[in-house]
Design a protein around this motif. Structure first.
Motif, PDB file in Angstrom:
ATOM      1  N   PHE A 205      33.462  30.190  34.725  1.00 51.37           N
ATOM      2  CA  PHE A 205      32.360  29.442  35.335  1.00 51.37           C
ATOM      3  C   PHE A 205      32.770  28.539  36.508  1.00 51.37           C
ATOM      4  O   PHE A 205      31.912  28.120  37.284  1.00 51.37           O
ATOM      5  N   GLY A 206      34.060  28.248  36.661  1.00 51.85           N
ATOM      6  CA  GLY A 206      34.471  27.273  37.672  1.00 51.85           C
ATOM      7  C   GLY A 206      35.091  27.853  38.917  1.00 51.85           C
ATOM      8  O   GLY A 206      35.408  27.105  39.850  1.00 51.85           O
ATOM      9  N   MET A 207      35.300  29.182  38.972  1.00 48.85           N
ATOM     10  CA  MET A 207      35.970  29.787  40.118  1.00 48.85           C
ATOM     11  C   MET A 207      35.064  30.783  40.822  1.00 48.85           C
ATOM     12  O   MET A 207      34.322  31.532  40.174  1.00 48.85           O
ATOM     13  N   HIS A 208      35.142  30.780  42.145  1.00 47.56           N
ATOM     14  CA  HIS A 208      34.415  31.771  42.932  1.00 47.56           C
ATOM     15  C   HIS A 208      35.114  33.120  42.824  1.00 47.56           C
ATOM     16  O   HIS A 208      36.283  33.218  42.460  1.00 47.56           O
ATOM     17  N   ASP A 209      34.377  34.186  43.170  1.00 49.76           N
ATOM     18  CA  ASP A 209      34.936  35.533  43.062  1.00 49.76           C
ATOM     19  C   ASP A 209      36.182  35.699  43.930  1.00 49.76           C
ATOM     20  O   ASP A 209      37.156  36.342  43.508  1.00 49.76           O
ATOM     21  N   TYR A 210      36.169  35.121  45.147  1.00 48.70           N
ATOM     22  CA  TYR A 210      37.337  35.284  46.025  1.00 48.70           C
ATOM     23  C   TYR A 210      38.555  34.561  45.463  1.00 48.70           C
ATOM     24  O   TYR A 210      39.698  34.987  45.669  1.00 48.70           O
ATOM     25  N   GLN A 211      38.327  33.461  44.727  1.00 46.56           N
ATOM     26  CA  GLN A 211      39.439  32.742  44.113  1.00 46.56           C
ATOM     27  C   GLN A 211      40.033  33.544  42.960  1.00 46.56           C
ATOM     28  O   GLN A 211      41.263  33.590  42.793  1.00 46.56           O
ATOM     29  N   LYS A 212      39.171  34.195  42.183  1.00 49.63           N
ATOM     30  CA  LYS A 212      39.663  35.060  41.116  1.00 49.63           C
ATOM     31  C   LYS A 212      40.474  36.222  41.690  1.00 49.63           C
ATOM     32  O   LYS A 212      41.512  36.611  41.141  1.00 49.63           O
ATOM     33  N   THR A 213      39.987  36.770  42.812  1.00 49.86           N
ATOM     34  CA  THR A 213      40.685  37.876  43.452  1.00 49.86           C
ATOM     35  C   THR A 213      42.076  37.471  43.900  1.00 49.86           C
ATOM     36  O   THR A 213      43.052  38.217  43.751  1.00 49.86           O
ATOM     37  N   ARG A 214      42.199  36.252  44.435  1.00 50.90           N
ATOM     38  CA  ARG A 214      43.503  35.766  44.880  1.00 50.90           C
ATOM     39  C   ARG A 214      44.484  35.642  43.716  1.00 50.90           C
ATOM     40  O   ARG A 214      45.668  35.948  43.864  1.00 50.90           O
ATOM     41  N   VAL A 215      43.986  35.203  42.575  1.00 51.14           N
ATOM     42  CA  VAL A 215      44.847  35.096  41.395  1.00 51.14           C
ATOM     43  C   VAL A 215      45.294  36.487  40.946  1.00 51.14           C
ATOM     44  O   VAL A 215      46.474  36.715  40.630  1.00 51.14           O
ATOM     45  N   LEU A 216      44.363  37.443  40.920  1.00 53.51           N
ATOM     46  CA  LEU A 216      44.698  38.802  40.504  1.00 53.51           C
ATOM     47  C   LEU A 216      45.679  39.458  41.469  1.00 53.51           C
ATOM     48  O   LEU A 216      46.553  40.220  41.048  1.00 53.51           O
ATOM     49  N   MET A 217      45.534  39.181  42.760  1.00 51.81           N
ATOM     50  CA  MET A 217      46.440  39.753  43.757  1.00 51.81           C
ATOM     51  C   MET A 217      47.873  39.253  43.568  1.00 51.81           C
ATOM     52  O   MET A 217      48.822  39.888  44.007  1.00 51.81           O
TER      53      MET A 217
END
Length: 370
Positions: A205-217
């Motif tokens: 709930f606290g992270m934007h999609d692009y922030q999640k993508t950066r973590v996954l990358m």
């Protein structure tokens, strides 16, 4: 006439050098000289940014000389208005900010474009240190909660920009003051456990999609080589190709073929690694460690709670910015918009780092005088 000249020179030397902390000054100048060569190369031999950085640094030194001579207790009186101004400017970003690449982080004041979150690097730890000094003789558990509340107000506003990296580091600057003020280890352990438990909720709930993508990358940047993983892949290639000795100044192929994104700002460490290699990286890390060790030494010898907590927090904040930037560029941390202190191009960032060093030198100067 000679005596008059000698007297004038002695007064000028006293004015310029007296408030300086020798160790910090040497490390600062060494990093600055290295950064000028690096910026020239990263900008493709153009002197435009080099001239701007020189102007920023001159203003920074003037600020350093002025602030370092002021007693820390006198500066503490400016903490509440500086904090309030920073919060108001962050609110101004919310309503009147300039949007660049999907993020609204700047205010156009006509004569300058300002990033208010940079002001909070200084204003927040000063405010929390002032708060603890006010209640120094009667600290209770709820005062620590009050300090956390003071910290979270600007953090929440920065998260809305959105700027998770800067918000996290500014939150750390406030929490460092709380730690140096004597936060019990039990409370620290409980907080750490609570943070770990809340990570799934933060992810959901606290992270934007692009922030999640950066973590996954971070785990596999090759899944999106030309998109979200591009920054990490290119910076790792640049650093790895530098080898032990580096390719030499102005000879970085990744740099001069424009493969490295944001090469003059957030990813300038990749340029450095490619051209100066492992040996250059070690030298830069040693200079940063010198600033870290000296800053903690200044904190340990400070005479008041305000000076001790502020010096410790500012030193650790400086270290965090170095660690996060190098970790981001090396591929061991997610990509966030964090400049490399004293090296990356940026006027507001340069002045905020110089202010950190000025406050440390001011605390050191007052300690030496007593």
């Amino acid at each position: 006439m000679k005596n008059n000249n000698d007297s004038l020179w002695a007064r000028c030397r006293q004015l310029m050098w007296e408030p300086m902390d020798g160790w910090l000054f040497v490390a600062l100048m060494a990093v600055y000289v290295m950064s000028m060569f690096l910026l020239y190369s990263a900008d493709g031999g153009d002197i435009g940014r080099l001239e701007s950085k020189t102007i920023h640094t001159i203003f920074g030194f003037i600020l350093l000389l002025a602030v370092a001579r002021i007693r820390p207790q006198t500066l503490s009186n400016f903490a509440p208005p500086a904090y309030l101004l920073g919060v108001l400017l962050l609110l101004g970003v919310e309503f009147f900010g300039i949007t660049v690449k999907g993020s609204t982080r700047w205010l156009n004041l006509g004569f300058v474009r300002l990033q208010p979150s940079e002001i909070m690097k200084i204003a927040l730890p000063m405010m929390v240190a002032w708060y603890f000094q006010r209640y120094e003789t009667r600290l209770r558990w709820y005062h620590y909660l009050g300090a956390i509340g003071i910290t979270m107000v600007p953090v929440a506003l920065i998260l809305k920009q959105p700027d998770l990296g800067t918000a996290t580091l500014i939150m750390a600057s406030g929490l460092f003051v709380v730690f140096f003020a004597g936060l019990p280890w039990k409370a620290l352990l409980i907080s750490a456990i609570g943070f770990l438990i809340s990570l799934p909720l933060l992810w959901q709930f606290g992270m934007h999609d692009y922030q999640k993508t950066r973590v996954l990358m971070l785990f596999d940047p090759t899944k999106d080589r030309l998109g979200a993983g591009y920054h990490i892949i290119q910076s790792q290639i640049a650093i790895g190709s530098g080898g032990f000795w580096g390719k030499g100044w102005l000879n970085g192929t990744q740099t001069h073929l424009d493969y490295i994104p944001e090469s003059t700002t957030d990813f300038i460490f990749a340029v450095y690694g490619e051209e100066f290699g492992l040996i250059g990286n070690i030298l830069l890390v040693i200079l940063y460690l010198l600033i870290l060790v000296r800053g903690l030494f200044i904190a340990s010898n400070a005479q008041t709670m305000y000076s001790r907590t502020l010096a410790g927090a500012l030193t650790m904040t400086f270290f965090c910015y170095v660690f996060v930037n190098m970790g981001m560029v090396s591929g061991i941390l997610p990509v966030v918009g964090v400049p490399l202190p004293l090296v990356s191009y940026g006027g507001t960032a340069t002045l905020s780092i110089m202010m950190i060093l000025a406050l440390l030198m001011g605390i050191s100067y007052q300690t030496r005088r007593h």
